[in-house]
Design an enzyme around this catalytic site. Structure first.
Site, short mmCIF file in Angstrom:
data_model
loop_
_atom_site.label_atom_id
_atom_site.label_comp_id
_atom_site.label_asym_id
_atom_site.label_seq_id
_atom_site.Cartn_x
_atom_site.Cartn_y
_atom_site.Cartn_z
N MET A 183 0.82 -1.21 0.00
CA MET A 183 0.00 0.00 0.00
C MET A 183 0.86 1.26 0.00
O MET A 183 0.66 2.17 -0.81
CB MET A 183 -0.94 0.01 1.21
CG MET A 183 -2.07 -0.99 1.15
SD MET A 183 -3.20 -0.71 -0.24
CE MET A 183 -4.10 0.73 0.33
N SER B 158 -9.44 3.08 0.56
CA SER B 158 -9.96 1.83 -0.02
C SER B 158 -9.61 1.74 -1.49
O SER B 158 -9.57 2.75 -2.19
CB SER B 158 -11.47 1.73 0.15
OG SER B 158 -11.92 0.54 -0.49
N LYS C 222 -14.59 4.43 7.00
CA LYS C 222 -13.92 3.33 6.29
C LYS C 222 -14.35 1.98 6.86
O LYS C 222 -14.56 1.00 6.12
CB LYS C 222 -12.39 3.48 6.40
CG LYS C 222 -11.58 2.27 5.89
CD LYS C 222 -11.77 2.08 4.42
CE LYS C 222 -11.00 0.99 3.71
NZ LYS C 222 -10.23 -0.01 4.33
N HIS D 272 -17.72 1.25 5.50
CA HIS D 272 -17.51 0.88 4.09
C HIS D 272 -17.19 -0.62 4.00
O HIS D 272 -17.76 -1.36 3.21
CB HIS D 272 -16.37 1.71 3.48
CG HIS D 272 -15.83 1.15 2.19
ND1 HIS D 272 -14.98 0.05 2.16
CD2 HIS D 272 -16.02 1.50 0.91
CE1 HIS D 272 -14.69 -0.24 0.90
NE2 HIS D 272 -15.30 0.63 0.12
N ASN D 273 -16.28 -1.07 4.84
CA ASN D 273 -15.89 -2.48 4.79
C ASN D 273 -17.04 -3.39 5.23
O ASN D 273 -17.21 -4.48 4.69
CB ASN D 273 -14.65 -2.73 5.64
CG ASN D 273 -13.40 -2.17 4.99
OD1 ASN D 273 -13.47 -1.26 4.16
ND2 ASN D 273 -12.24 -2.72 5.33
N GLU E 96 -19.23 -3.71 2.41
CA GLU E 96 -18.53 -4.60 1.45
C GLU E 96 -18.79 -6.08 1.82
O GLU E 96 -19.09 -6.90 0.94
CB GLU E 96 -17.04 -4.26 1.49
CG GLU E 96 -16.10 -5.17 0.73
CD GLU E 96 -14.63 -4.82 1.04
OE1 GLU E 96 -14.28 -3.62 1.01
OE2 GLU E 96 -13.84 -5.73 1.33
#
Ligand code: NDP
Length: 477
Positions: free
Chosen positions: A13, A128, A183, A186-187, A190
């Site tokens: 990353m 992300s 975040k 968000h996951n 997901e």
């Protein structure tokens, strides 16, 4: 010359984010605990832009222009604290530490508070998009102070993904832990998206009798419609892939035990604390853990189930259309639950999060990117105080149109014994919200019976208790 940004932690990353900054014209200082990684990066990609390779913390900090922007991309948890401890004493008031790792927002809140005392801006930032996103443009969710965003925002906007309308997929989410919180959710969404897609796949396979290659084609078709999204797209890719060693569909040679790193679990843990019913996300996390209990599953394989009743060709095609409706309706519910958690977190921690802006920055770059998010944004733009996505007229109308098929698919799944915890949780949530009366009234009665917990009445203000052990008269509590 000095660097506008420094990146420490140059694994997949960090290395790609550093290259992304450099490709966008910034001078990037590089640092990694193991210096060989730093030199490898320069050797391999040095021609892509201006890098300053450094080996010690002092050199790294000295390479940065002031106020310094120091980005940490190391393993989340203790390593992040260790790195902060190493660098913070070398920084000055006004400098910024950006943590782009997958930190828990509570850690981010603590770190922000500690560093604020030193005058350092700590910017907990959700990122992300995985490895590819980091290089070509991720969706970026920074928290932290407004001041830090004023200095950092333009750089993040440059390296971020761009939505179809050209808007950068980054916004100042809110103070301290707001970025990492968003975040996290968000996951969680997901996880739910992936679970719903998995259930659709299994229904098409076990009930409709389609092969993985045929199901890949169905997903490709769905991807041209309202389900258009990265996850649907890659699902078709995975399903059409054939294992080179055996010639079998790839999906049939992979062990069916899903792993997880923890952000989905956090989403559910925090939702429990906040009292937000994210049942679809919870079922997705539990479905992964159920899949992983190999011994328990082996010991349960003989349990009775219904007799399989395969569909005919024309029935199968009609069923596939129904599954699309069920998937879409369930997806609306997952996002409804996720956005509820963001609203509740925002209220609990005083973040004042703009839900429309959040959906806008998820339109590109991130794993849940989808055409659908443009519509969520439109819903929040039209009514920023929308109590729930389901209160949006367009979504409500779509669910109304889908509900017969949604119920039919679930009825079929139940009759045929195909596990559909995600679809079922979504529909129960929908029906729960709709219901004029819930058995919660009975729950309150039970609680009052065994614990004198009291109840409220529909016709009068106040709290009441019935003398269950006595003459069952009612008293004011
Ligand atoms: P890893 O999470 O595998 O972390 C490896 C990096 O951390 C290396 O640079 C390593 O240095 C450094 N590191 C580990 N422990 C320490 C320590 N105690 N002190 C100093 N440095 C340490 O790398 P990734 O690139 O996969 O992820 C980085 C962050 O980004 C993580 O927080 C991750 O959760 C998050 N993230 C990852 C995504 C992905 O798709 N992989 C997507 C979005 C976020 P060394 O080389 O010396 O071992």
């Amino acid at each position: 010359t000095s660097a506008q940004i420094g990146v420490t932690g140059l694994a997949v990353m960090g290395r790609n984010l550093a290259r992304n900054f450099a490709r966008n014209g910034y001078t990037v200082a590089l640092h990694n605990r193991t210096a060989s990684r730093t030199h490898d990066l320069v050797k391999e990609f040095g021609q892509e832009g201006d890098f300053i390779a450094t080996e010690t913390a002092e050199e790294f900090v000295a390479a940065l222009e002031r106020p310094r922007r120091l980005m940490i991309m190391v393993k989340a948890g203790d390593p992040t604290d260790a790195v902060i401890k190493e660098f913070a004493p070398l920084l000055e008031p006004g400098d910024m530490i950006i943590d782009g790792g997958n930190a828990h927002f509570a850690d981010t809140r603590r770190r922000e508070r500690e560093l604020r005392e030193q005058g350092i801006h700590f910017v907990g930032t959700g990122i992300s998009g995985g490895e590819e996103g980091a290089l070509h443009g991720p969706s970026i969710m920074p928290g932290g102070s407004k001041e830090s965003y004023a200095s950092l925002g333009p750089m993040l906007e440059k390296i971020s993904a761009k939505a179809k309308d050209g808007a950068p997929c980054v916004t100042h989410v809110g103070p301290d832990g707001a970025g990492h919180f968003v975040k996290m959710v968000h996951n969680g969404i997901e996880y739910a998206d992936m679970q719903l897609i998995g259930e659709a796949y299994q229904l098409l396979r076990d009930v409709a009798g389609y092969s993985p290659a045929q199901i890949a084609d169905i997903f490709r078709t769905w991807n041209t419609g309202r389900l258009d999204s990265y996850l649907i797209e890659i699902t078709a890719e995975v399903l059409s892939h054939v294992d080179a060693a055996t010639g079998k569909p790839f999906v049939d040679v992979v062990v069916d035990q899903a792993e997880q790193k923890g952000t989905g679990r956090w989403t559910v843990q925090i939702a429990l604390d906040l009292g937000v019913p994210v049942s679809g996300i919870a079922e997705a996390v539990f479905a992964r853990s159920l899949s992983g209990h190999a011994a328990l599953r082996a010991a349960s394989r003989h349990l009775a189930g219904p007799r399989p009743a395969p569909l005919s060709g024309t029935e199968a095609a009609a069923f596939a259309d129904r599954v699309e409706q069920a998937l879409y309706a369930s997806k609306i519910v997952s996002y409804t639950q996720g956005f509820h958690e963001i609203a509740a977190g925002g209220e609990e921690y005083g973040w004042d999060i703009d839900q429309g802006a959040v959906s806008a920055i998820w339109r590109a770059g991130c794993i849940i990117r989808a055409a659908f998010l443009d519509r969520i944004r439109a819903a929040y733009d039209a009514r920023p105080d929308l109590p729930s996505l389901l209160s949006d007229e367009t979504f409500a109308r779509e669910i109304a149109a889908a509900q017969d098929d949604w119920r039919e698919v679930l009825a079929t799944a139940v009759r045929q014994g195909v596990p559909t915890p995600g679809f079922a949780a979504a529909l129960s949530y929908y029906d729960g919200l709709r219901a004029p009366r819930l058995p919660a009234a009975l729950t309150q009665g039970q609680r009052d019976f065994f614990g004198a917990h009291t109840y409220r009445r529909v016709d009068r203000e106040g709290a009441f208790h019935t003398l269950w052990g006595g003459d069952r008269s009612e008293v004011s509590a």
